[in-house]
Scaffold this motif. Structure first.
Motif, PDB file in Angstrom:
ATOM      1  N   PHE A   1      51.693 108.410  55.910  1.00 35.04           N
ATOM      2  CA  PHE A   1      50.690 107.874  56.825  1.00 35.04           C
ATOM      3  C   PHE A   1      49.985 106.671  56.188  1.00 35.04           C
ATOM      4  O   PHE A   1      49.585 106.718  55.028  1.00 35.04           O
ATOM      5  CB  PHE A   1      49.651 108.948  57.159  1.00 35.04           C
TER       6      PHE A   1
ATOM      7  N   LEU B   1      46.992 105.418  55.941  1.00 31.44           N
ATOM      8  CA  LEU B   1      45.614 105.830  56.178  1.00 31.44           C
ATOM      9  C   LEU B   1      44.595 104.772  55.773  1.00 31.44           C
ATOM     10  O   LEU B   1      43.439 104.815  56.200  1.00 31.44           O
ATOM     11  CB  LEU B   1      45.327 107.139  55.435  1.00 31.44           C
TER      12      LEU B   1
ATOM     13  N   ASN C   1      47.663 112.401  52.249  1.00 25.44           N
ATOM     14  CA  ASN C   1      48.876 112.334  53.060  1.00 25.44           C
ATOM     15  C   ASN C   1      49.309 113.747  53.461  1.00 25.44           C
ATOM     16  O   ASN C   1      49.735 113.979  54.590  1.00 25.44           O
ATOM     17  CB  ASN C   1      50.001 111.630  52.311  1.00 25.44           C
TER      18      ASN C   1
ATOM     19  N   ALA D   1      47.052 114.893  56.224  1.00 26.40           N
ATOM     20  CA  ALA D   1      47.452 114.272  57.488  1.00 26.40           C
ATOM     21  C   ALA D   1      48.719 114.929  58.043  1.00 26.40           C
ATOM     22  O   ALA D   1      48.844 115.131  59.261  1.00 26.40           O
ATOM     23  CB  ALA D   1      47.676 112.775  57.286  1.00 26.40           C
TER      24      ALA D   1
ATOM     25  N   SER E   1      48.144 116.932  61.531  1.00 26.33           N
ATOM     26  CA  SER E   1      48.846 116.350  62.678  1.00 26.33           C
ATOM     27  C   SER E   1      49.805 117.363  63.293  1.00 26.33           C
ATOM     28  O   SER E   1      49.947 117.439  64.527  1.00 26.33           O
ATOM     29  CB  SER E   1      49.589 115.080  62.261  1.00 26.33           C
TER      30      SER E   1
ATOM     31  N   GLN F   1      37.389 113.791  53.881  1.00 24.01           N
ATOM     32  CA  GLN F   1      38.506 114.317  54.657  1.00 24.01           C
ATOM     33  C   GLN F   1      38.310 114.073  56.146  1.00 24.01           C
ATOM     34  O   GLN F   1      39.279 113.802  56.866  1.00 24.01           O
ATOM     35  CB  GLN F   1      38.674 115.806  54.385  1.00 24.01           C
TER      36      GLN F   1
ATOM     37  N   VAL G   1      39.335 110.650  56.956  1.00 25.87           N
ATOM     38  CA  VAL G   1      40.793 110.542  56.903  1.00 25.87           C
ATOM     39  C   VAL G   1      41.415 111.128  58.174  1.00 25.87           C
ATOM     40  O   VAL G   1      42.342 110.544  58.760  1.00 25.87           O
ATOM     41  CB  VAL G   1      41.332 111.250  55.646  1.00 25.87           C
ATOM     42  N   ILE G   2      40.920 112.266  58.620  1.00 27.47           N
ATOM     43  CA  ILE G   2      41.471 112.895  59.824  1.00 27.47           C
ATOM     44  C   ILE G   2      41.203 112.029  61.053  1.00 27.47           C
ATOM     45  O   ILE G   2      42.076 111.881  61.922  1.00 27.47           O
ATOM     46  CB  ILE G   2      40.899 114.317  59.986  1.00 27.47           C
TER      47      ILE G   2
ATOM     48  N   MET H   1      43.782 109.421  60.975  1.00 25.23           N
ATOM     49  CA  MET H   1      45.076 109.966  61.381  1.00 25.23           C
ATOM     50  C   MET H   1      45.139 110.131  62.894  1.00 25.23           C
ATOM     51  O   MET H   1      46.164 109.818  63.527  1.00 25.23           O
ATOM     52  CB  MET H   1      45.327 111.309  60.684  1.00 25.23           C
TER      53      MET H   1
ATOM     54  N   GLU I   1      47.949 108.409  65.240  1.00 29.53           N
ATOM     55  CA  GLU I   1      48.892 109.233  66.005  1.00 29.53           C
ATOM     56  C   GLU I   1      48.604 109.249  67.501  1.00 29.53           C
ATOM     57  O   GLU I   1      49.413 109.759  68.281  1.00 29.53           O
ATOM     58  CB  GLU I   1      48.877 110.665  65.468  1.00 29.53           C
TER      59      GLU I   1
END
Length: 282
Positions: free
Chosen positions: A107, A109, A126, A129, A133, A153, A156-157, A160, A164
């Motif tokens: 990913f 990111l 990663n 993710a 996901s 985190q 980061v999410i 992601m 996506e």
């Protein structure tokens, strides 16, 4: 509470409820549940018709094999807590069920994943993710709930989700603490009684730094926090960075952002503890 262990069972159970027009809140966990996890479930119950929770220790986010090996696993107790908390569907997959084939996705990111935890634990985000996901695709929730103890985190999410194209609201929930201030963590069970007595000083030192951050520079506050924690022979700071809450990038001046967050990781013996403090939201 319905316990499912396969992706097909999960999709069937959730799909039937969504077909009735019910909203779905999702709480992904790695088990060893504590009151912090339950607070996420309570929030999900308040916001949604149905609550789904997962328990899965994800191997792809551990860059340290010893950490994966020693991570607490308490499935029976976890199921009891999920049931008591009012979870409708509990998803407890095996590694083989989650990863029938190796997940080779990488990913992009960006900067949010390159500092702090990203720098200290290569590949960690990663792996996060990858698993989140997969879980989002399996559950298809309207909202997903994460605790602010893992502050980076959450950023980061969200990145992601953007990459996506998921139509999911990421809900950040406040840190749940013990009465003495220690942030709840599944890793706390590994602390010896003596270490448990010392651990709350991390939060105490962070809280005290809020009293003087307006009269000291960013670097001075950072140095004072690190020195205060390291003054305990049992504790060693891995990093303490003061960052912009929006992009996780370190700041040099308080005026650089409206929401500054201090993020810390401390080794207490061989137990790795994380915490954070918000400076501009007194």
């Amino acid at each position: 509470m319905k316990i499912v262990r396969t992706v097909n069972e999960l999709k069937s159970a959730v799909g039937a409820l969504k077909a009735e027009g019910r909203s779905v809140g999702f709480v992904p966990t790695m088990g060893a549940l504590h009151d912090g996890h339950i607070s996420l479930i309570n929030r999900a119950r308040a916001d949604n018709d149905i609550v789904v929770a997962s328990v899965f220790v994800n191997p792809t986010q551990f860059n340290n094999p010893d950490d994966l090996r020693t991570y607490p696993r308490t499935e029976e107790a976890d199921c009891a807590r999920l049931g008591d908390a009012g979870v409708d569907i509990a998803f407890l997959p095996s590694v083989e069920e989650m990863y029938p084939e190796p997940d080779t996705r990488v990913f992009k990111l960006g900067p949010v994943a390159e500092v702090m935890e990203g720098a200290m634990r290569p590949g960690h985000f990663n792996g996060v993710a990858q698993v989140v996901s997969r879980l989002f695709a399996m559950v298809g929730p309207d909202r997903a709930y994460f605790g602010e103890k893992d502050f980076q985190q959450i950023a980061v999410i969200r990145r992601m989700v953007e990459l996506e194209g998921f139509d999911i609201d990421i809900v950040a929930c406040p840190i749940k603490r013990e009465a003495d201030g220690l942030a709840l963590s599944s890793r706390n069970v590994r602390l010896t009684p003596h270490q448990r007595d010392i651990a709350p000083n991390i939060h105490r030192i962070l809280e005290e730094s809020r009293d003087y951050y307006l009269v000291l520079s960013v670097d001075e506050v950072r140095r004072k926090v690190i020195d205060a924690v390291n003054a305990y022979p049992e504790m060693e700071v891995e990093y303490y960075d003061i960052v912009n809450a929006d992009d996780m990038q370190p700041i040099n001046e308080w005026s650089q952002c409206a929401d500054a967050v201090g993020c810390i990781t401390v080794y207490l013996g061989d137990v790795r503890l994380i915490d954070n403090i918000k400076y501009n939201q007194l």
